[in-house]
Design a protein around this motif. Structure first.
Motif, mmCIF file in Angstrom:
data_model
loop_
_atom_site.group_PDB
_atom_site.id
_atom_site.type_symbol
_atom_site.label_atom_id
_atom_site.label_comp_id
_atom_site.label_asym_id
_atom_site.label_seq_id
_atom_site.Cartn_x
_atom_site.Cartn_y
_atom_site.Cartn_z
ATOM 1 N N LEU B 273 7.468 -17.951 32.853
ATOM 2 C CA LEU B 273 7.997 -17.545 34.154
ATOM 3 C C LEU B 273 6.899 -17.523 35.201
ATOM 4 C CD1 LEU B 273 10.381 -14.690 33.063
ATOM 5 C CD2 LEU B 273 10.849 -17.096 33.427
ATOM 6 N N ILE B 276 6.106 -21.121 36.086
ATOM 7 C CA ILE B 276 7.150 -21.723 36.928
ATOM 8 C C ILE B 276 7.062 -21.139 38.332
ATOM 9 C CG2 ILE B 276 9.650 -21.942 37.266
ATOM 10 C CD1 ILE B 276 9.882 -21.787 34.160
ATOM 11 N N SER B 277 6.893 -19.811 38.421
ATOM 12 C CA SER B 277 6.774 -19.173 39.734
ATOM 13 C C SER B 277 5.625 -19.787 40.515
ATOM 14 C CB SER B 277 6.526 -17.671 39.593
ATOM 15 O OG SER B 277 7.562 -17.061 38.889
ATOM 16 N N SER B 319 4.349 -1.718 37.563
ATOM 17 C CA SER B 319 5.690 -2.319 37.583
ATOM 18 C C SER B 319 5.986 -2.959 38.938
ATOM 19 C CB SER B 319 6.753 -1.282 37.319
ATOM 20 O OG SER B 319 6.293 -0.295 36.455
ATOM 21 N N TYR B 320 5.343 -2.423 39.990
ATOM 22 C CA TYR B 320 5.580 -2.979 41.320
ATOM 23 C C TYR B 320 5.171 -4.446 41.386
ATOM 24 C CZ TYR B 320 6.849 1.416 43.482
ATOM 25 O OH TYR B 320 7.510 2.560 43.820
ATOM 26 N N GLN B 322 5.769 -6.725 39.245
ATOM 27 C CA GLN B 322 6.923 -7.560 38.923
ATOM 28 C C GLN B 322 7.903 -7.595 40.080
ATOM 29 O OE1 GLN B 322 7.534 -5.450 35.104
ATOM 30 N NE2 GLN B 322 8.179 -7.426 34.358
ATOM 31 N N VAL B 323 8.094 -6.427 40.734
ATOM 32 C CA VAL B 323 9.026 -6.375 41.856
ATOM 33 C C VAL B 323 8.533 -7.299 42.963
ATOM 34 C CG1 VAL B 323 10.145 -4.893 43.548
ATOM 35 C CG2 VAL B 323 9.622 -4.004 41.277
ATOM 36 N N GLY B 326 8.789 -10.989 41.979
ATOM 37 C CA GLY B 326 10.181 -11.431 42.018
ATOM 38 C C GLY B 326 10.648 -11.639 43.446
ATOM 39 N N LEU B 329 9.010 -14.686 44.928
ATOM 40 C CA LEU B 329 9.613 -15.920 44.429
ATOM 41 C C LEU B 329 10.927 -16.193 45.150
ATOM 42 C CD1 LEU B 329 9.388 -18.164 42.316
ATOM 43 C CD2 LEU B 329 10.680 -16.724 40.766
ATOM 44 N N ALA B 330 11.733 -15.129 45.326
ATOM 45 C CA ALA B 330 13.024 -15.291 46.004
ATOM 46 C C ALA B 330 12.818 -15.809 47.421
ATOM 47 C CB ALA B 330 13.780 -13.961 46.021
ATOM 48 N N VAL B 333 11.748 -19.468 47.396
ATOM 49 C CA VAL B 333 12.828 -20.380 47.021
ATOM 50 C C VAL B 333 13.821 -20.542 48.166
ATOM 51 C CG1 VAL B 333 14.802 -20.615 45.503
ATOM 52 C CG2 VAL B 333 12.609 -19.994 44.566
ATOM 53 N N ILE B 334 14.119 -19.416 48.848
ATOM 54 C CA ILE B 334 15.039 -19.506 49.991
ATOM 55 C C ILE B 334 14.426 -20.397 51.068
ATOM 56 C CG2 ILE B 334 16.119 -18.204 51.872
ATOM 57 C CD1 ILE B 334 16.320 -15.847 49.887
#
Lengths: 320, 346
Positions: B273, B276-277, B319-320, B322-323, B326, B329-330, B333-334
């Motif tokens: 992942l 790919i990211s 953990s942030y 990953q947030v 993510g 990445l969004a 991609v947009i």
């Protein structure tokens, strides 16, 4: 010529592959059951069946949602993250009672589903990428909400996880009910027909005036909600919320169950009975290897072989 | 008869144009060029801004030690992302790289007792072989890359676990082996893995941009049928890119094992992942046909800088990371989809 004459007419390669794709999963389950009854001690006990069924129930529920996404020629990689998110939110809101907690879980899952659906339907991002972002981010959010495993002491949740009706655990009853519901939606509702039409040919569906975007949004919301149900049930069974590892690799198990069950990745067809059987097949395979003291690594290799065989059988079927 | 011939000629002319477009992603019109520029260098601009803000905000960010650590820890992911770039440009995807990374590390550590050459070649050969199988199934049997490499991901990790007695055995890199020197030593202040990575990226860029094989990679990803019509060896190209991805993932694992002085079985989870990211953030289109090796390097650095900044903040939970990844990445991609759509319309 001679070869063609020798070969029985009903056994050409295409027909064998087609048979394998449709019934192979049931044959696989049957073979594993027979083998286990013959060679595994204590396999034929109610206790064992109960354990296996309770373990497979969350996989079945996630796979149902995955089948819907795959039916539209999509995929949802974020289901494992949604399970973790559901576990975290359940733990955080359980203090207000089980029902408010479940409603909050549903809201969180719906938001994830809407985000996936919006990326796929409105922005036009490939499903694998759109859901990849939430696969990475979703577990992050789950861990931010609840950084580590938390034991839950809630009688209502406990009875959901281990209670039964007429001797059948709630988990199995819920999984069966949801499977029937999804099968009904696919076969008997307009929404189901529209879903399959979009998976078959999205451009044609759009030209025919189907509400493509709305259907896609609903599919990803349904997929997230089903994953959330699985997350809550797994949490109830464990009596603990475990956002770190709950749902890890669940997207793989779900995709495997769907594909092995005869639903083509190219969309347009969904086989719910096969999906349930696919989940059972993987569960039985794992259980068989473990019961005979074969190492867990063999399970992974076996699963890999099953996936390739299933996809190979499905090859060339459906549209290109 | 004449009509048919004209149609064929038209089709050939069209595919020829598509092939040319695929090989030369920079379009002609001005706004088309602007979109391409943003797509290609957007990540670099963000990297510069984030690094500048980070070095102003944290005294410990722009220190030599921190930068050199970041470079070394980026190197392993970068090597994996290099192979992934080739795969994604052909329109495919390789989910097996994380498992191959772990497998490569274990094989290298075990092989180091037989010499450095074995330690490097064994993981490249084994992981490359799994890549060949991936490529054969994808190119010859026409199975979905996603599913084939998913199976390889499970299979390779299973293989690695059975080699290590379910992860219980840890293989240490042999004492005094040149492999450890290769992984841990530095040249001109930068870790050796960083130099190796840079060399690999230069080679990758040259192959992709200057070789016939590179043209085939773009052509296959741009329009597979057109590429076949033009006589590009579609199946062979696909088999080579998956093999390359496997070899590079194995090599990255070997370099990582050299750096850690042991083959760690739990590594590589989720690495596919990350890779790919990084590739997507670097401007390579997941639909294939368009992409940059240099972009993937920028993508890797950006991910590692974000990770480093979150560590620097300290009070923020990891953990942030990953947030943020993510969300990032969004957004990318947009933006990519939006830019891509604009270019199609123009």
């Amino acid at each position: 010529m001679a070869e063609a004459a020798i070969r029985p007419a009903g056994l050409d390669r295409a027909r064998v592959l087609q048979w394998m794709q449709t019934y192979g999963v049931y044959a696989g389950v049957a073979v594993l059951l027979v083998v286990n009854v013959a060679v595994t001690p204590h396999f034929l006990s109610a206790e064992n069946f109960r354990t296996q069924a309770v373990q497979v129930a969350p996989v079945i529920i996630v796979a149902l949602g995955m089948a819907l996404a795959i039916g539209t020629e999509g995929i949802d990689l974020s289901v494992g993250a949604v399970m973790a998110l559901a576990a975290s939110v359940t733990a955080l809101y359980l203090g207000y009672g089980l029902v408010p907690a479940l409603l909050t879980v549903a809201v969180f899952a719906a938001v994830v589903g809407l985000a996936n659906g919006a990326l796929v339907a409105w922005v036009g991002v490939q499903p694998i990428v759109a859901t990849l972002a939430l696969m990475v981010g979703g577990r992050g959010i789950a861990l931010v909400l609840l950084p580590q495993l938390k034991d839950l002491h809630n009688p209502a949740l406990a009875s959901l996880g281990s209670g039964d009706v007429l001797g059948i655990p709630y988990l199995i009853v819920i999984a069966a009910a949801l499977a029937l519901l999804v099968a009904f939606v696919i076969r008997r509702t307009t929404f189901g027909r529209q879903l399959l039409a979009i998976g078959d040919n999205r451009a044609a569906a759009k030209l025919a005036g189907l509400p493509v975007r709305r259907v896609l949004m609903l599919v990803y919301v349904a997929c997230a909600l089903l994953a959330a149900v699985a997350g809550v049930l797994a949490t109830a069974r464990l009596q603990a919320s475990d956002p770190t590892s709950l749902g890890n690799l669940m997207e793989l198990s779900a995709i495997t169950a769907v594909v092995v069950g005869g639903t083509p990745l190219s969309g347009g067809r969904v086989n719910i009975a096969g999906t349930v059987a696919g989940a059972v097949l993987i569960q039985l395979l794992t259980a068989t290897l473990i019961k005979h003291d074969l190492p867990p690594s063999w399970t992974q290799i076996a699963q890999a072989i099953v996936i390739v065989l299933a996809v190979y059988a499905a090859r060339g079927r459906g549209k290109r | 008869m004449t009509a048919t011939r004209t149609e064929t000629e038209e089709a050939v002319a069209r595919t020829e144009k598509e092939l040319l477009d695929a090989a030369d992603p920079v379009g002609s019109s001005r706004s088309e060029r602007l979109s391409a520029l943003v797509q290609q260098h957007g990540a670099l601009a963000v990297l510069v801004i984030v690094s500048a803000v980070a070095s102003l905000s944290f005294d410990s960010f722009a220190t030599g030690d921190n930068l050199s650590n970041m470079a070394t820890s980026s190197a392993f992911l970068a090597v994996v992302a290099l192979g992934m770039t080739f795969v994604i440009i052909t329109g495919g995807i390789d989910l097996s790289v994380g498992s191959l990374f772990a497998l490569g590390g274990v094989l290298a550590a075990w092989g180091s007792q037989y010499g450095t050459l074995v330690a490097l070649l064994l993981p490249m050969a084994v992981c490359g072989l799994i890549g060949v199988v991936n490529g054969l199934l994808i190119a010859r049997s026409r199975l979905a890359p996603f599913i084939v490499t998913l199976a390889a991901m499970l299979g390779a990790r299973g293989l690695m676990l059975s080699l290590t007695d379910e992860g219980a055995d840890t293989y240490l890199v042999a004492k005094g082996s040149f492999l450890a020197e290769l992984g841990q030593g530095t040249t001109l202040g930068l870790g050796n893995p960083v130099w190796i990575t840079l060399v690999l990226f230069v080679a990758g860029a040259v192959v992709l941009r200057r070789s016939r094989f590179g043209q085939h990679v773009y052509a296959v990803g741009g329009n597979e049928d057109a590429a076949a019509l033009m006589g590009a060896p579609v199946a062979r190209t696909k088999i080579i890119v998956y093999t390359l991805s496997g070899v590079l993932a194995g090599l990255a694992g070997a370099l990582n094992a050299a750096w850690l002085a042991s083959g760690v079985t739990i590594l590589g989870n989720g690495m596919e992942l990350e890779a790919i990211s990084a590739v997507v953030i670097g401007g390579t289109l997941l639909t294939g046909g368009l992409g940059y090796v240099s972009g993937s390097l920028v993508g890797v650095l950006l991910l590692k800088v974000i990770q480093n900044v979150i560590n620097q903040i300290g009070s923020l939970d990891s953990s942030y990371q990953q947030v943020v990844s993510g969300a990032f990445l969004a957004v990318v991609v947009i933006a990519q989809t939006w830019l891509g759509r604009r270019r199609q319309l123009l």
